[in-house]
Design an enzyme around this catalytic site. Sequence first.
Site, short mmCIF file in Angstrom:
data_model
loop_
_atom_site.label_atom_id
_atom_site.label_comp_id
_atom_site.label_asym_id
_atom_site.label_seq_id
_atom_site.Cartn_x
_atom_site.Cartn_y
_atom_site.Cartn_z
N TYR A 54 0.83 -1.20 0.00
CA TYR A 54 0.00 0.00 0.00
C TYR A 54 0.87 1.26 0.00
CZ TYR A 54 -3.19 3.70 1.34
OH TYR A 54 -3.90 4.87 1.35
N GLY A 61 -6.52 4.94 -0.58
CA GLY A 61 -7.87 5.01 -0.03
C GLY A 61 -8.74 3.91 -0.60
#
Length: 512
Positions: A54, A61
Amino acid sequence: MHTVVLGTSGTTPEDVIAVARENARVELSQEAVEALAAAREIIESLAAKPEPVYGVSTGFGALASRHISPDLRAQLQRNIVRSHAAGMGPHVEREVVRALMFLRLKTVCSGHTGVRPEVAQTMADVLNAGITPVVHEYGSLGCSGDLAPLSHCALTLMGEGDAEGPDGVVRPAGELLAEHGIKPVELREKEGLALLNGTDGMLGMLVMALADLEMLYKSADITAALSLEALLGTDKVLAPELHAIRPHPGQGVAAANMLAVLAGSGLTGHHQDDSPRVQDAYSVRCAPQVAGAGRDTIAYARVVAERELASAVDNPVVLPDGRVESNGNFHGAPVAYVLDFLAIAAADLGSIAERRTDRLLDKNRSHGLPPFLADDAGVDSGLMIAQYTQAALVSELKRLAVPASADSIPSSAMQEDHVSMGWSAARKLRTAVGNLGRIVAVELYAATRGIELRSGLVAAPASLAVISAVRSAGVAGPGPDRFLAPDLAAADEFVRSGALVAAVETVTGPLG
């Protein structure tokens, strides 16, 4: 010029104030540069692997499920900055933006973000050049950090958007960087995200509010003591032994400050003279209890601020063992709560000060002072409307005391479904602090006039020092009606600048 050196272990409130308000120079320590380089090696190693990480090789998001190919990652980092620089409304004050940038750099220097040393150095260079990105009032929900405000700052690092030069003129950021020999950064994996993900705006405003409130609470102790004198009240309620049996620390400090101001007064203790009173009204008698509760609130807020100043707030973070882990440390709840708590304390302090002012102006409760402290009541209105202004400010403070942190509004397709609203809490606290200063200034104006109208009685030496200093500052004493707004503005500046506290401390020594 003062220089602040950033290491890996955070910073201090004093350094934040120095950079934000005093234009202190910022340098990176060798320790910070080495930590930045070591964390960057970990990020580059992960970026080369096929597994998605990530913020390094994924979207953000609600779009985090998409794996981003290496050829698109630089574009991804640029795009997050551009798309998130979506603020609207008035420009935020220069000192707030400088605090915001400095505190983001503080976290970057922790070595937990994976940002390259050259990006951190560019952040320092922009601060040192006096270039201030244009940041707008609205755009932060206080979760995932102060996203829009920080994005506008990151945009300046890229040489895009608008910024304010050292001369205060807003111009294209690229032009300003070029004039100062600063090369725009080309963001790589993780860097765009790392520049946006922090509580830096709300924290900077908290640190500055704490500094301002510390001075205003001393000022309010002084004006409360002056009002007590002008009302011929008793200082017996300030005796240390009374406050020792209810040992809230702030209460004892407030009472001691008031007692120091009143030492040697010829006005106190006349409550049994022509119009006997067993006790003074609450707004006079309970001043230390209210101011003390606010002081204890400030003390707790300072603990929270110091913890946050020692924190590395980012998502994901690089851990010492080489892991890069997602987390929720960007959530602004700890900071938002105390910002709201301080707004409540400021509202109460302003409220009790206004009640003392009203008492000074009411001939039925002022124990012998003329109506509205007027020179010729009826022909003159005295300070009648000055109290109206003060009351309007108090009413505004009460509205600003409604907590922002009790609210939450979902965003990012319900991925970010609980937010802190800490930025909003900070913005309204700044307004509250400004209003509190004005309220204290009106009480100062009324109380000094009231003391001067007590003919035949001599005020305390500290009170006389205040009266001399405030008159020298252009704030007029008793007399016929005059254009009040300039006087009130001068009184406000006298309080805000710290001149009130300084005048008293020439007699009393340092107040608590």
